[in-house]
Design an enzyme around this catalytic site. Structure first.
Site, short mmCIF file in Angstrom:
data_model
loop_
_atom_site.label_atom_id
_atom_site.label_comp_id
_atom_site.label_asym_id
_atom_site.label_seq_id
_atom_site.Cartn_x
_atom_site.Cartn_y
_atom_site.Cartn_z
N CYS A 67 33.55 -11.16 -7.11
CA CYS A 67 33.63 -9.63 -7.55
C CYS A 67 32.82 -9.47 -8.78
O CYS A 67 31.54 -9.56 -8.76
CB CYS A 67 35.25 -9.52 -7.75
SG CYS A 67 35.40 -7.67 -8.09
N LEU A 68 33.61 -9.11 -10.04
CA LEU A 68 32.81 -8.97 -11.13
C LEU A 68 31.99 -10.08 -11.57
O LEU A 68 30.84 -10.18 -12.05
CB LEU A 68 33.68 -8.72 -12.39
CG LEU A 68 32.83 -8.46 -13.74
CD1 LEU A 68 31.86 -7.46 -13.82
CD2 LEU A 68 34.11 -8.00 -14.89
#
Length: 607
Positions: free
Chosen positions: A344-345
């Protein structure tokens, strides 16, 4: 109310309580007493917080009022649409009325409206078998469908208003579902009658406890958080913290065999939640599985920042995160080359870091894997509802006052994306049924959110979400170095999931094409978490693969083949080829600071 004082019978009667025996009377008295003792101060704090929230609503910081004013003006200018929607709604209600009468008299009649597949709000059999509740359910579903269709048909809305109207209209109709109310939920009614109303008193106690836990704001309990302890029944894979700095601890896991791949594997998790989503239990731990496949696994465990780290930027997360980790791994293992995973991030940071290394001529990363990661932000899905210039400016003001974004605030936003599953189901269970939430490790992790430093989060929102500069050559600069993803040449593996509401797969696909090296794109089943935490032994879902990487996601899917099983095995075959199969003696963690999961993971600063 003093602890020795009993609850008057009149109070119990006012709650509709009719205990069946002395034990129930005493239990009910105890619960009512707890409610009375904690109510006054907690509800006072809650009222104060609500006043603060109302002031924000009056300022319309989210632009909701403006979006709906745009909607109303367009509707008023199109009376034909209003007439059509009203007529269609009336006709469906008439069909339901006729169908219900036929059912009442024992005549077969197919339903006019049915819940969508996977809608568990109406799973109780009385929603179908009982004439009254079946009518209530179908009437709601008809109204819900027509309301949402009506706003979807309005033409000429500004794009930002269109997204907000669609999202908050869905929130509105979800909130008004008959399953969310005592008198229209058959399961709650049965429990209320059977317990003499004790469920409602217990529910009020649960509600007050959640407001108390949230410091005057409602923070719904999704699981029994006391049932879990890191290192005991979650995050249990044996490992050691071998390096740390202000932003992260680096964990190295104990090998499970005598031989390992020469190149270590580094995992960069997102820093909105803790890393152990990849190490919940032994049977679904990606970390343990990867160790078992012969990888020397290192994981970054991010700190939960406070105001002292307010000025840490996105480039600081790069330098003190993956770059510092790779330097430490080289010292510890003597091996400079690594394979890296970003989740994700963490995957966004991985892409930025590889662009930085490419510009510097640093080729130590030999393969990159992106778990549900955005490199392109042109279509961020429903998260985009919460990210525009006005909202970011308002958020920056709040962050600058305290130095960070509270993790629970972002977690609440994510929960709204799946409100029926992550909000209303718990309202029914905890407050109407009066039950304690079930111990569930995934939801324990979901509640273990961390803060975001003000400077870093502002940079991330503005440069990625608002301006979409990540994929533009030279669009962002980190530590004075312009980033160009096209110069990233090593093999890359993208795993996205078909139901992802945080990183929509068609957008992650677009980002994968920014990279200059060979890319394998794989699409898994389920969503942002369940689609990733999908061990082969579970035999759940499936995945799609396509050796080509055509221009659009639609073209990719048209040529993709559905494969049985977990994408984990596909990834292992891919990385085995990238590694070349070279093995070395297993590496035992050295220079140990403390046992995994480490202090950064176990500092739960939830409020």
């Amino acid at each position: 109310m003093p602890a020795t004082q009993s609850v008057p019978p009149a109070l119990m009667a006012s709650c509709g309580m009719q205990p069946a025996n002395q034990n129930e009377t005493e239990e009910l008295a105890k619960v009512c007493q707890q409610v009375a003792e904690r109510s006054s101060k907690i509800l006072g704090d809650f009222a104060q917080k609500q006043t603060e929230s109302m002031s924000a609503a009056v300022r319309d910081e989210m632009g909701i009022a403006k979006a709906f004013m745009d909607l109303y003006s367009r509707l008023a200018a199109d009376p034909a649409l209003l007439a059509s929607v009203s007529m269609n709604l009336w006709m469906d209600q008439m069909r339901l009325w006729q169908s219900s009468w036929m059912k009442l008299f024992g005549m077969p009649s197919p339903p006019v409206a049915e819940p969508a597949k996977g809608d568990y709000r109406f799973k109780d059999e009385d929603w179908s078998k009982n004439f009254v509740f079946d009518y209530i359910k179908q009437s709601y579903l008809i109204a819900s469908r027509h309301i949402q269709q009506a706003v979807a048909k309005v033409e000429g809305l500004p794009p930002e208003s269109e997204k907000k109207v669609a999202f908050f209209t869905r929130q509105y109709v979800d909130a008004l579902a008959p399953s969310n109310f005592l008198m229209t939920n058959p399961q709650v009614l049965r429990e209320t009658l059977a317990s003499g109303g004790q469920n409602l008193v217990r529910g009020l106690n649960n509600l007050l406890a959640d407001i108390e836990k949230g410091g005057g704001k409602l923070r719904i309990s999704m699981t029994d958080e006391t049932a879990f302890q890191l290192g005991r029944n979650v995050a249990t894979s044996p490992g050691k913290v071998v390096f740390q700095n202000e932003l992260m601890q680096l964990i190295q896991y104990q090998p499970l065999g005598s031989q390992v791949y020469k190149r270590p594997l580094v995992i960069i998790p997102p820093w909105i939640n803790k890393y152990y989503i990849l190490d919940l239990r032994e049977k679904n731990s990606f970390i343990r599985w990867a160790v078992g496949q012969g990888h020397t696994v290192f994981v970054l465990s991010w700190v939960n920042p406070d105001a002292k780290l307010a000025q840490k930027g996105f480039d600081d997360y790069m330098v003190d995160g993956p770059l510092a980790a790779m330097d430490a791994i080289a010292r510890i293992t003597g091996q400079r080359e690594v394979n890296v995973i970003g989740y994700c991030l963490g995957g966004t940071l991985l892409g930025a870091t590889l662009g930085y290394l490419a510009a510097k001529g640093d080729d130590r990363v030999k393969s990159a894997t992106y778990f549900v990661s955005l490199l392109d932000f042109s279509q961020p899905g429903e998260l985009g509802v919460f990210i525009d210039e006005a909202q970011v400016a308002s958020l920056e003001k709040k962050m600058n006052e305290r130095g960070y974004l509270e993790g629970s605030e972002m977690a609440s936003t994510f929960n709204l994306l799946r409100a029926n599953d992550l909000v209303w189901s718990f309202v029914v269970n905890n407050y109407l049924m009066g039950k304690d939430p079930f111990p569930f490790d995934l939801l324990y992790w979901n509640a273990d959110s961390t803060r975001m430093p003000a400077r870093m989060h502002s940079y991330y929102l503005r440069n990625m979400y608002l301006k979409n500069l990540m994929g533009v050559p030279g669009g962002i600069t980190l530590k004075g170095v312009p980033i160009d993803l096209g110069k990233v040449q090593m093999p890359s593996y993208f795993i996205s999931t078909v139901e992802d509401h945080i990183a929509p797969w068609k957008t992650t696909y677009k980002g994968s094409r920014y990279l200059g090296g060979p890319v394998r794109f794989v699409l898994g089943g389920s969503g942002h978490i369940a689609g990733i935490v999908n061990p082969p032994a579970a035999k759940k879902y499936h995945y799609w693969s396509n050796d080509a990487l055509p221009e659009t996601a639609e073209q990719w899917f048209a040529g993709a083949k559905q494969q049985a099983g977990s994408w984990w095995e596909d990834w292992q075959r891919w990385i085995d080829t990238a590694n070349g199969g070279e093995k070395v003696p297993a590496r035992i963690p050295a220079n140990v600071i403390e046992d995994a999961p480490g202090r950064y993971a176990t500092m739960r600063l939830l409020k």
